[in-house]
Design a protein around this motif. Structure first.
Motif, PDB file in Angstrom:
ATOM      1  N   PHE A 214       7.989 -18.163  -6.192  1.00 43.11           N
ATOM      2  CA  PHE A 214       7.707 -17.815  -7.441  1.00 43.11           C
ATOM      3  C   PHE A 214       8.273 -16.417  -7.789  1.00 43.11           C
ATOM      4  O   PHE A 214       9.050 -16.466  -8.963  1.00 43.11           O
ATOM      5  N   ALA A 215       8.101 -15.588  -6.996  1.00 45.76           N
ATOM      6  CA  ALA A 215       8.803 -14.130  -7.336  1.00 45.76           C
ATOM      7  C   ALA A 215      10.415 -14.153  -7.286  1.00 45.76           C
ATOM      8  O   ALA A 215      10.904 -13.583  -7.893  1.00 45.76           O
ATOM      9  N   LEU A 216      10.911 -14.561  -6.165  1.00 42.92           N
ATOM     10  CA  LEU A 216      12.475 -14.996  -6.174  1.00 42.92           C
ATOM     11  C   LEU A 216      12.943 -15.815  -7.247  1.00 42.92           C
ATOM     12  O   LEU A 216      13.939 -15.525  -7.797  1.00 42.92           O
ATOM     13  N   SER A 217      12.155 -16.945  -7.589  1.00 46.67           N
ATOM     14  CA  SER A 217      12.450 -17.532  -8.814  1.00 46.67           C
ATOM     15  C   SER A 217      12.802 -16.899 -10.118  1.00 46.67           C
ATOM     16  O   SER A 217      13.552 -16.951 -10.616  1.00 46.67           O
ATOM     17  N   ARG A 218      11.583 -15.982 -10.100  1.00 42.04           N
ATOM     18  CA  ARG A 218      11.684 -15.400 -11.496  1.00 42.04           C
ATOM     19  C   ARG A 218      12.605 -14.395 -11.441  1.00 42.04           C
ATOM     20  O   ARG A 218      13.311 -14.234 -12.605  1.00 42.04           O
ATOM     21  N   ALA A 219      12.897 -13.766 -10.415  1.00 40.59           N
ATOM     22  CA  ALA A 219      13.858 -12.818 -10.084  1.00 40.59           C
ATOM     23  C   ALA A 219      15.475 -13.420 -10.415  1.00 40.59           C
ATOM     24  O   ALA A 219      16.060 -12.782 -11.165  1.00 40.59           O
ATOM     25  N   LEU A 220      15.577 -14.548 -10.161  1.00 41.10           N
ATOM     26  CA  LEU A 220      16.902 -15.267 -10.223  1.00 41.10           C
ATOM     27  C   LEU A 220      16.945 -15.408 -11.561  1.00 41.10           C
ATOM     28  O   LEU A 220      17.943 -15.568 -12.362  1.00 41.10           O
ATOM     29  N   GLN A 221      16.063 -16.096 -12.490  1.00 41.48           N
ATOM     30  CA  GLN A 221      15.905 -16.378 -13.755  1.00 41.48           C
ATOM     31  C   GLN A 221      16.186 -15.352 -14.495  1.00 41.48           C
ATOM     32  O   GLN A 221      16.856 -15.300 -15.781  1.00 41.48           O
ATOM     33  N   GLU A 222      15.455 -14.166 -14.304  1.00 40.89           N
ATOM     34  CA  GLU A 222      16.145 -13.144 -15.078  1.00 40.89           C
ATOM     35  C   GLU A 222      17.163 -12.579 -15.082  1.00 40.89           C
ATOM     36  O   GLU A 222      17.817 -12.157 -15.971  1.00 40.89           O
ATOM     37  N   GLN A 223      17.925 -12.926 -13.794  1.00 42.61           N
ATOM     38  CA  GLN A 223      19.304 -12.435 -13.772  1.00 42.61           C
ATOM     39  C   GLN A 223      20.070 -13.357 -14.448  1.00 42.61           C
ATOM     40  O   GLN A 223      21.277 -13.021 -14.973  1.00 42.61           O
ATOM     41  N   LEU A 224      19.553 -14.530 -14.694  1.00 39.78           N
ATOM     42  CA  LEU A 224      20.464 -15.588 -15.562  1.00 39.78           C
ATOM     43  C   LEU A 224      20.826 -15.169 -17.104  1.00 39.78           C
ATOM     44  O   LEU A 224      21.476 -15.239 -17.724  1.00 39.78           O
TER      45      LEU A 224
END
Length: 228
Positions: A214-224
């Motif tokens: 969840f944390a890594l997914s959210r970080a990736l989506q923030e970078q999108l």
């Protein structure tokens, strides 16, 4: 011997190798920020010793609201840079803050459509890698349960045999047999209790993985969402 060392040695003996690193880091690793969307409970699950119910596999849809990852799931292993960063950020031995910083560094090297494509592949790689690890841990917990059940049955049989021998017997052979049975019961009891004390740490690991995804997914989506 420290408690952590004892935990690691027992887990190795029990054959749950995928939990070794987590047991060693359990007291020191920071938790995920925010709450992961937990998989739904699996009804009527046998061989599950944990207080929390066994939940099904993680769902891509619950973790990712970015671009459709279907193609990325098939192609992420073909992109060396993606494979390298997945191997860097997925392992739980890597502190989460370091993994999140690595996501930001990696994302800064891409722009526009390429950025979206690459970051979606990273998510696909993280999700696949940690889903497989979570499944392995669930199998290990079930194996733990079966070992404990087998040990409990052996102790029960030992007590039954012990009750069939007069504790006041003067027959040396029977007295020796009784002592041997008692010694085995005592040893099995110690092993059983030691394993049970580790159960809370072991049972926590599927949720730990869900939180990391969840944390890594959210970080990736923030970078999108970052405009270059």
């Amino acid at each position: 011997m420290t408690a952590t060392t004892h935990t690691v040695r027992w887990l190795a003996a029990a054959g749950i190798a995928s939990l070794l690193a987590t047991a060693a880091l359990a007291q020191s690793s920071p938790g995920a920020t925010g709450e992961a969307v937990q998989p739904a409970p699996v009804a009527g699950t046998a061989e599950w010793p944990c207080e929390a119910p066994l939940r099904g596999e993680m769902s891509v849809g619950a973790m990712w609201q970015g671009p459709d990852p279907t193609t990325a799931q098939e192609e992420w292993r073909k992109t060396p840079a993606v494979v390298a960063v997945v191997n860097e950020i997925a392992p739980r031995r890597v502190p989460q803050d370091e993994a999140l910083a690595a996501v930001r560094r990696f994302a800064s090297g891409y722009q526009g459509e390429e950025r979206a494509k690459i970051l979606t592949q990273v998510f696909a790689g993280v999700f696949e890698t940690l889903s497989a690890e979570r499944s392995q841990i669930v199998r290990g917990i079930k194996k733990f349960y079966r070992r404990q059940e087998s040990l409990a049955e052996r102790m029960e049989e030992g007590w039954k045999l012990l009750g069939e021998i007069d504790p006041n017997t003067t027959d040396p052979k029977l007295a020796e047999q009784r002592a041997a049975i008692q010694q085995q019961i005592d040893w099995d009891s110690r092993v059983f209790d030691d394993r049970q004390r580790l159960l809370p740490v072991v049972c926590e690991q599927p949720r730990v993985i869900e939180q990391r995804v969840f944390a890594l997914s959210r970080a990736l989506q923030e970078q999108l969402a970052v405009t270059q």
